[in-house]
Enzyme design. Structure first.
Site, PDB file in Angstrom:
ATOM      1  N   ARG A  32       3.416  -7.515 -18.604  1.00  0.00           N
ATOM      2  CA  ARG A  32       3.391  -7.149 -19.762  1.00  0.00           C
ATOM      3  C   ARG A  32       4.734  -6.815 -20.420  1.00  0.00           C
ATOM      4  NH1 ARG A  32      -1.160  -9.332 -21.630  1.00  0.00           N
ATOM      5  NH2 ARG A  32      -3.153  -8.484 -20.133  1.00  0.00           N
ATOM      6  N   HIS A  42      -6.416  -4.711 -17.326  1.00  0.00           N
ATOM      7  CA  HIS A  42      -5.849  -4.266 -15.997  1.00  0.00           C
ATOM      8  C   HIS A  42      -6.671  -3.517 -15.169  1.00  0.00           C
ATOM      9  CE1 HIS A  42      -1.839  -6.170 -16.427  1.00  0.00           C
ATOM     10  NE2 HIS A  42      -2.283  -6.205 -17.818  1.00  0.00           N
ATOM     11  N   ARG A  44       1.914   0.837  -7.727  1.00  0.00           N
ATOM     12  CA  ARG A  44       1.952  -0.448  -7.389  1.00  0.00           C
ATOM     13  C   ARG A  44       1.343  -1.354  -8.578  1.00  0.00           C
ATOM     14  NH1 ARG A  44      -1.735  -3.124  -2.521  1.00  0.00           N
ATOM     15  NH2 ARG A  44      -0.684  -5.164  -2.476  1.00  0.00           N
ATOM     16  N   THR A  85       0.772  -1.326  -0.202  1.00  0.00           N
ATOM     17  CA  THR A  85      -0.175  -0.006  -0.104  1.00  0.00           C
ATOM     18  C   THR A  85       0.925   1.344  -0.180  1.00  0.00           C
ATOM     19  OG1 THR A  85      -0.405  -0.258   2.367  1.00  0.00           O
ATOM     20  CG2 THR A  85      -2.125  -0.850   0.842  1.00  0.00           C
ATOM     21  N   ARG A 112     -17.868   1.382 -38.083  1.00  0.00           N
ATOM     22  CA  ARG A 112     -16.682   0.950 -37.618  1.00  0.00           C
ATOM     23  C   ARG A 112     -16.537  -0.567 -37.743  1.00  0.00           C
ATOM     24  NH1 ARG A 112     -16.956   2.466 -31.156  1.00  0.00           N
ATOM     25  NH2 ARG A 112     -19.214   1.757 -30.695  1.00  0.00           N
TER      26      ARG A 112
HETATM   27  C1  LIG Z   1       0.983 -13.379 -20.747  1.00  0.00           C
HETATM   28  C2  LIG Z   1      -0.495 -13.102 -20.590  1.00  0.00           C
HETATM   29  C3  LIG Z   1      -1.547 -13.813 -21.038  1.00  0.00           C
HETATM   30  C4  LIG Z   1      -2.816 -13.743 -20.725  1.00  0.00           C
HETATM   31  N1  LIG Z   1      -3.754 -14.467 -21.274  1.00  0.00           N
HETATM   32  C5  LIG Z   1      -4.996 -14.258 -21.154  1.00  0.00           C
HETATM   33  C6  LIG Z   1      -6.257 -15.119 -21.531  1.00  0.00           C
HETATM   34  O1  LIG Z   1      -5.946 -16.144 -22.357  1.00  0.00           O
HETATM   35  N2  LIG Z   1      -7.406 -14.893 -21.409  1.00  0.00           N
HETATM   36  C7  LIG Z   1      -7.745 -13.824 -20.527  1.00  0.00           C
HETATM   37  O2  LIG Z   1      -8.704 -13.562 -20.082  1.00  0.00           O
HETATM   38  N3  LIG Z   1      -6.829 -13.091 -19.908  1.00  0.00           N
HETATM   39  C8  LIG Z   1      -5.498 -13.065 -20.173  1.00  0.00           C
HETATM   40  N4  LIG Z   1      -4.638 -12.445 -19.577  1.00  0.00           N
HETATM   41  C9  LIG Z   1      -5.060 -11.338 -18.454  1.00  0.00           C
HETATM   42  C10 LIG Z   1      -4.722 -11.494 -17.313  1.00  0.00           C
HETATM   43  O3  LIG Z   1      -5.593 -12.732 -17.030  1.00  0.00           O
HETATM   44  C11 LIG Z   1      -4.988 -10.450 -16.256  1.00  0.00           C
HETATM   45  O4  LIG Z   1      -6.554 -10.103 -16.536  1.00  0.00           O
HETATM   46  C12 LIG Z   1      -4.320  -9.261 -16.737  1.00  0.00           C
HETATM   47  O5  LIG Z   1      -3.074  -9.559 -16.734  1.00  0.00           O
HETATM   48  C13 LIG Z   1      -4.399  -8.011 -15.588  1.00  0.00           C
HETATM   49  O6  LIG Z   1      -3.638  -8.812 -14.548  1.00  0.00           O
HETATM   50  P1  LIG Z   1      -4.081  -8.171 -12.974  1.00  0.00           P
HETATM   51  O7  LIG Z   1      -5.528  -8.723 -12.629  1.00  0.00           O
HETATM   52  O8  LIG Z   1      -3.002  -8.755 -12.172  1.00  0.00           O
HETATM   53  O9  LIG Z   1      -3.995  -6.557 -12.910  1.00  0.00           O
HETATM   54  P2  LIG Z   1      -5.172  -5.660 -12.519  1.00  0.00           P
HETATM   55  O10 LIG Z   1      -6.625  -5.992 -12.860  1.00  0.00           O
HETATM   56  O11 LIG Z   1      -4.620  -4.307 -12.613  1.00  0.00           O
HETATM   57  O12 LIG Z   1      -5.178  -5.934 -10.616  1.00  0.00           O
HETATM   58  C14 LIG Z   1      -4.119  -5.918 -10.209  1.00  0.00           C
HETATM   59  C15 LIG Z   1      -4.175  -6.525  -8.921  1.00  0.00           C
HETATM   60  O13 LIG Z   1      -5.097  -6.396  -7.958  1.00  0.00           O
HETATM   61  C16 LIG Z   1      -5.803  -7.511  -7.510  1.00  0.00           C
HETATM   62  N5  LIG Z   1      -7.109  -7.544  -7.961  1.00  0.00           N
HETATM   63  C17 LIG Z   1      -7.645  -6.724  -9.081  1.00  0.00           C
HETATM   64  N6  LIG Z   1      -9.021  -6.975  -9.018  1.00  0.00           N
HETATM   65  C18 LIG Z   1      -9.405  -8.156  -8.373  1.00  0.00           C
HETATM   66  C19 LIG Z   1     -10.536  -8.922  -7.994  1.00  0.00           C
HETATM   67  N7  LIG Z   1     -11.431  -8.849  -8.457  1.00  0.00           N
HETATM   68  N8  LIG Z   1     -10.395  -9.750  -7.120  1.00  0.00           N
HETATM   69  C20 LIG Z   1      -8.996  -9.860  -6.494  1.00  0.00           C
HETATM   70  N9  LIG Z   1      -7.915  -9.131  -6.570  1.00  0.00           N
HETATM   71  C21 LIG Z   1      -7.995  -8.320  -7.457  1.00  0.00           C
HETATM   72  C22 LIG Z   1      -4.900  -8.517  -8.008  1.00  0.00           C
HETATM   73  O14 LIG Z   1      -3.991  -8.704  -6.903  1.00  0.00           O
HETATM   74  C23 LIG Z   1      -4.390  -7.803  -9.178  1.00  0.00           C
HETATM   75  O15 LIG Z   1      -2.949  -8.660  -9.314  1.00  0.00           O
HETATM   76  C24 LIG Z   1      -3.411 -12.726 -19.879  1.00  0.00           C
HETATM   77  C25 LIG Z   1      -2.171 -11.598 -19.248  1.00  0.00           C
HETATM   78  C26 LIG Z   1      -0.768 -12.053 -19.571  1.00  0.00           C
HETATM   79  C27 LIG Z   1       0.135 -11.102 -18.911  1.00  0.00           C
END
Ligand SMILES: Cc1cc2nc3c(=O)[nH]c(=O)nc-3n(C[C@H](O)[C@H](O)[C@H](O)COP(=O)(O)OP(=O)(O)OC[C@H]3O[C@@H](n4cnc5c(N)ncnc54)[C@H](O)[C@@H]3O)c2cc1C
Length: 246
Positions: free
Chosen positions: A207, A101, A198, A77, A180
């Site tokens: 990424r 994200h 963070r 945090t 579009r």
């Molecule tokens: C190489 C790669 C391949 C991928 N392939 C796919 C795919 O095939 N299909 C697909 O759908 N997605 C895919 N993704 C997307 C992936 O599943 C995530 O949605 C994306 O990377 C966002 O990550 P995040 O949730 O950590 O980030 P953010 O949404 O920014 O969240 C940041 C952090 O906040 C916390 N957080 C956010 N929301 C919640 C919640 N609702 N509950 C609990 N904790 C939360 C978690 O700790 C999270 O890590 C891929 C991503 C990568 C990097």
């Protein structure tokens, strides 16, 4: 987003070929620009030290150690008391990955209200690649020069045809929001993204990684440069922590 004076009166030159001077160019028509930042290492230290009713005006070595400790032990945090406002231009398929994200705020160029760009992504020959293997362990290999050039020509021809259809439909009176539909995900879009360090480190860790698609990786690397400039101690601690966000 609603239409109305607020949006129609603002003369924002979006999705044009103009690359702002203060931006990092990415791909053939894209950029990452840090529009504004309220971000420094001191805010991390003071966010943590308020627990002990302490406050610093300047960083010293103990504070740098504190940042490394917070990063290592995943006290996340204190890294949230800052903001990076990015202005980004990228292909739609990159934006789709980006918008997954959730921790951050987005506003995007609207193809309902404005004419779509005629800028489309054509990879450099060395970025035309094959995909071998299984999901989770693909490897991406260069293709021979003829296939690379052929791919670029196919894309160019498709983009021109799609944009011509789009323009024709709009001129014939079809709403932009419907016309579009013919545009491919290689079309460029533009958006603002405001995010704290963070969530930015989480984005960069995922990424800018080898496993991420090459195109979004280039954008993540540009964002990473701005993180390093604005919060160098935090950035070093992030690297020392194997690029794992706290
Ligand atoms: C190489 C790669 C391949 C991928 N392939 C796919 C795919 O095939 N299909 C697909 O759908 N997605 C895919 N993704 C997307 C992936 O599943 C995530 O949605 C994306 O990377 C966002 O990550 P995040 O949730 O950590 O980030 P953010 O949404 O920014 O969240 C940041 C952090 O906040 C916390 N957080 C956010 N929301 C919640 C919640 N609702 N509950 C609990 N904790 C939360 C978690 O700790 C999270 O890590 C891929 C991503 C990568 C990097």
């Amino acid at each position: 987003m609603p239409s109305g004076n607020l949006f129609t009166l603002v003369p924002v030159a979006v999705t044009t070929e103009v690359i702002p001077d203060d931006s990092i160019s990415v791909l053939d028509h894209g950029f990452v620009r840090l529009d504004a930042a309220m971000a420094d290492d001191l805010s991390v230290v003071n966010g943590a030290r308020v627990s002990f009713a302490r406050r610093r005006e300047e960083l010293d070595e103990a504070d740098e150690g504190l940042i490394r400790f917070l990063m290592r032990d995943r006290h996340g945090t204190p890294f949230e008391h800052n903001a990076f406002r990015f202005h980004i231009r990228c292909p739609i398929f990159v934006a789709r990955e980006w918008f997954r994200h959730r921790i951050g705020s987005f506003n995007e160029f609207s193809m309902r209200y404005a004419k779509a760009t005629d800028d489309f992504y054509i990879p450099e020959p060395e970025d035309v690649r094959s995909q071998v293997g299984k999901p989770g362990s693909y490897s991406f290999e260069p293709v021979d020069p003829e296939l690379a050039e052929h791919t670029r020509e196919e894309l160019q021809a498709l983009y021109e045809a799609a944009y011509a259809t789009y323009t024709r439909l709009v001129e014939q009176g079809v709403a932009r929001e419907l016309a579009r539909s013919v545009l491919p995900v290689g079309a460029y879009t533009e958006f603002y993204w405001t995010v704290n360090a963070r969530a930015l480190m989480n984005f960069v860790s995922l990424r800018a990684a080898e496993t991420a698609q090459r195109e979004i990786r280039r954008y993540a690397e540009a964002c990473e440069q701005f993180l390093a400039e604005q919060m160098p101690i935090t950035y070093d601690a992030f690297l020392a922590n194997d690029r794992t966000a706290p």
